[in-house]
Motif scaffolding. Sequence first.
Motif, short mmCIF file in Angstrom:
data_model
loop_
_atom_site.label_atom_id
_atom_site.label_comp_id
_atom_site.label_asym_id
_atom_site.label_seq_id
_atom_site.Cartn_x
_atom_site.Cartn_y
_atom_site.Cartn_z
N LEU A 117 0.85 -1.19 0.00
CA LEU A 117 0.00 0.00 0.00
C LEU A 117 0.89 1.24 0.00
O LEU A 117 2.11 1.15 0.01
CB LEU A 117 -0.93 0.00 1.22
CG LEU A 117 -1.92 -1.17 1.33
CD1 LEU A 117 -2.68 -1.08 2.65
CD2 LEU A 117 -2.88 -1.19 0.16
N GLU A 133 -4.04 -6.30 4.26
CA GLU A 133 -5.28 -5.82 3.66
C GLU A 133 -6.47 -6.38 4.44
O GLU A 133 -6.53 -7.57 4.77
CB GLU A 133 -5.36 -6.26 2.20
CG GLU A 133 -6.58 -5.72 1.46
CD GLU A 133 -6.64 -6.23 0.03
OE1 GLU A 133 -7.40 -5.64 -0.75
OE2 GLU A 133 -5.94 -7.22 -0.28
N ALA A 163 -4.74 2.81 -0.95
CA ALA A 163 -4.65 1.70 -1.90
C ALA A 163 -4.43 2.26 -3.30
O ALA A 163 -5.20 3.11 -3.77
CB ALA A 163 -5.93 0.86 -1.87
N PHE A 201 -5.83 -0.35 7.22
CA PHE A 201 -5.02 -1.56 7.01
C PHE A 201 -4.41 -1.98 8.34
O PHE A 201 -4.48 -1.25 9.34
CB PHE A 201 -3.93 -1.30 5.96
CG PHE A 201 -2.80 -0.43 6.45
CD1 PHE A 201 -1.61 -0.99 6.89
CD2 PHE A 201 -2.93 0.95 6.51
CE1 PHE A 201 -0.57 -0.20 7.34
CE2 PHE A 201 -1.90 1.75 6.96
CZ PHE A 201 -0.71 1.17 7.40
#
Length: 427
Positions: free
Chosen positions: A228, A241, A271, A283
């Motif tokens: 990410l 995730e 993202a 996250f």
Amino acid sequence: MNETSPPGVTKAAAPRGAAPSDPVDRSCVKRWRRSLALAAAVSAAAALAAPAALAQGAPGEAQAQGEGEAPPAGKRVVLPTRVSAGGKEKRAAAAEPKGGPAEKDKAEPSVEERAARGVVVIERGGQVLGLGAALAGDGRILTALSPLGAGNDLTARLADGTTVRVKLGHHDRVWDLALLVPQTGKWAEGLTASSRDPVRPDAQIRSFSAARGKVAATALVLRSHRTLIGGDDRPLERAIELGSRVSPLDLGAPIIDEDGRVVAILGRGCAPNEGKPCTPVAFGVPISAVRAFLRAVPPTAVPPAAWLGIQGVSEAAPVAKGVRVTVVHPESPADEARLTGGDRAESDMILAVDGVPVTSPEALSDAIRTHAVGEKVPLTLLSRGRYRQVTVVLRAAPDPSAAAAKRPEAELPPPSSSGKATEEYRK
């Protein structure tokens, strides 16, 4: 009424009016008495064997306790009994003893309940900003950086409902991590890290939410490890995730495994989308990143040291050893507890701190450092030949720079028209 004769003995009828005779065979009587004695001995042996059989357990008891499982030591076990009703046998239900296993299971807290004791609510002015995890054996709080804003005027609400003032001690914009340092007290029921992979098919993962002012565990789905984008547009390798929606007020909450150990911290990232701006997402900050963050904490990011406010020397009196108080600093915890310094005849001798003997100023300092600012600590004193105990409320040592700033200058600023000092002087 007929009399019962011993087996093998015939009683002859006596003629009417005649005296009874004794035609009894003595050998038969002896055999009959021996048989009675043998039967009595068998009955006594059975009665003695009955308690041993209870201690070993009957078949019905083994079924109630579990196959091959002995009843708990020291606990009375009520066995099923057979009662007769209308010529038919019925088995009475076994009574569950009060305080049995079922009741103990209810009293035992779950993994989530135990872990929730290490979750704190981060607030500013009574408004919830996010959650955090108290570090076990440390007392400092790990949380997300993004909800904190400027990072000032922060408080942490602990599991027992008390609030403590906290300061930002260390932060990482890339991984969205912050370490908050409590300024009073030390919360002991913290959380520890897990070594298990949280992204696995059989994982049962939980996080926490502060809905309605109470911290509660919630199920959380972890999809995979992926890259990410973090703060300062830096890549986040192997970020976790999420497959569940997360409230912004839950950022900073710990993510725990089946054992209640931390596998990640909820943070905020982005993202990537090909050809489009990245999408803000929550996250999981993996434990590897958390450990790297904690290794980089500066040595100054620690709770303030507790301060007693005395000077002393080692001394051995005829009846005890301790630290003789020579100076008590004004407005210190020792001053508020009315400790007395000065000459030997009038001053106090500190013998123990919270029950721990101290015989030197160094030992006294070490004993005070084991306690946190704001704690109430009992001191055992020898004062003018008598023992007494006082309780001091420890505080942080005054900041020398702040004390210097409060000293009056050579020329004081002129008073205002209202007769009060100017704003510059008050600062």
